[in-house]
Design an enzyme around this catalytic site. Structure first.
Site, PDB file in Angstrom:
ATOM      1  N   THR A   1      -3.819  33.417  18.952  1.00 61.69           N
ATOM      2  CA  THR A   1      -5.157  34.007  18.548  1.00 61.69           C
ATOM      3  C   THR A   1      -5.520  35.256  19.620  1.00 61.69           C
ATOM      4  O   THR A   1      -5.424  34.939  20.669  1.00 61.69           O
ATOM      5  CB  THR A   1      -6.295  32.956  18.718  1.00 61.69           C
ATOM      6  OG1 THR A   1      -6.155  31.894  17.720  1.00 61.69           O
ATOM      7  CG2 THR A   1      -7.538  33.451  18.432  1.00 61.69           C
TER       8      THR A   1
ATOM      9  N   PHE B   1      -8.215  37.096  21.607  1.00 56.49           N
ATOM     10  CA  PHE B   1      -9.503  36.939  22.008  1.00 56.49           C
ATOM     11  C   PHE B   1     -10.085  38.380  22.869  1.00 56.49           C
ATOM     12  O   PHE B   1      -9.193  39.041  23.078  1.00 56.49           O
ATOM     13  CB  PHE B   1      -9.617  35.893  23.170  1.00 56.49           C
ATOM     14  CG  PHE B   1      -9.628  34.502  22.670  1.00 56.49           C
ATOM     15  CD1 PHE B   1     -10.842  33.759  22.033  1.00 56.49           C
ATOM     16  CD2 PHE B   1      -8.378  34.043  22.254  1.00 56.49           C
ATOM     17  CE1 PHE B   1     -10.579  32.240  21.854  1.00 56.49           C
ATOM     18  CE2 PHE B   1      -8.160  32.591  22.040  1.00 56.49           C
ATOM     19  CZ  PHE B   1      -9.393  31.663  21.592  1.00 56.49           C
TER      20      PHE B   1
END
Length: 278
Positions: free
Chosen positions: A172, A174
């Protein structure tokens, strides 16, 4: 407070994990919704925010692309967090006992194959760590949560399966947000994130982005989404390698501004080492 970093979710969420990875000296501040994360920074309850923007398996995180342009915060950094999903259950439960897996919609999407192979029904909850907390609270051996190893430790659960995502390079991305912009010097390896709209004329997008090609500026991300409830109105988010003060980038921006509307830079920040290594 400047020594706090806000995130969406409960303690033990992957966003919490990212906060500790990037800012180990900060206290992480859990928030119920993404809007609450932005509010925490605006109101001074936290100095920074950690927001997931996209995942290598499930794509972009819902609603964040709308919040970033209107949230009034600046992107000052990025972080690529490896995601290793655990199937968490109460002590004594076995994999064969599990009928339902509760988690955030993104996590469930990332583990589709595992859930199908084990005849486990996915149930959407607000976030990964909250699902782990609920599993611990109710003590039902037929219900598991999909969350981080950290969440399992926080809520006293056992891991029945480790790293269950469909793709093992599950990551992921961020972004770190602040009330004030903080640009690195032009000579550093940077990423610039901006938004813009194009006029409703033929080849407008092609012309708007042409300056990046002719000036040798690399676009790493381009996505569009509808705005104002109209199918004919689209806004674009652009991630570009480079700094606006570099001459090629500056020339590309001039051409973009000529053909586009409402060009706005959301942040100029250091490129994460994952980009440089990849």
């Amino acid at each position: 407070m400047k020594n706090k970093i806000a995130f969406q979710g409960a303690k033990g969420a992957y966003s919490d994990l990212a906060c500790h990875a990037v800012y180990p000296d900060y206290e992480s501040l859990p928030c119920m919704a993404f809007e609450d994360v932005f509010t925490a920074v605006h109101d001074g309850a936290a100095g920074l925010a950690m927001i997931p923007i996209e995942n290598s398996v499930a794509g972009r995180v819902a609603d964040v692309h709308h919040l970033l342009p209107r949230g009034g915060l600046h992107i000052i950094g990025e972080h690529f967090q490896p995601i290793k999903h655990h199937l968490l259950a109460v002590p004594g439960a076995k994999l064969s006992d599990i009928k339902e897996a509760h988690s955030h919609v993104q996590a469930l999407a990332q583990c589709r194959h595992f859930l199908r192979e084990n005849n486990i029904t996915p149930v959407v909850t607000s976030d990964t760590a909250a699902s782990a907390a609920d599993v611990a609270k109710h003590g039902d051996k037929s219900i598991a949560g999909i969350a981080s190893e950290l969440a399992g430790k926080v809520y006293g659960l056992q891991s029945l399966a480790i790293d269950i995502a469909d793709l093992k390079n599950n990551t992921t991305r961020f972004v770190v947000l602040s009330k004030e912009a903080k640009r690195p010097p032009p000579e550093e390896s940077c990423v610039t994130t901006m938004i813009f709209r194009v006029r409703s004329v033929p080849a407008a997008l092609y012309k708007a982005l042409g300056g990046f090609a002719t000036n040798g500026v690399n676009i790493t991300k381009l996505e569009s989404y509808l705005v104002d409830g109209h199918f004919a109105k689209a806004q674009f988010r652009l991630d570009v390698e480079g700094h606006p003060e570099q001459t090629p980038f500056r020339l590309a921006l001039e051409e973009l501004a000529f053909f586009a509307q409402e060009v706005r830079i959301l942040g100029v920040y250091p490129a994460h080492r994952s980009r440089l290594e990849g």
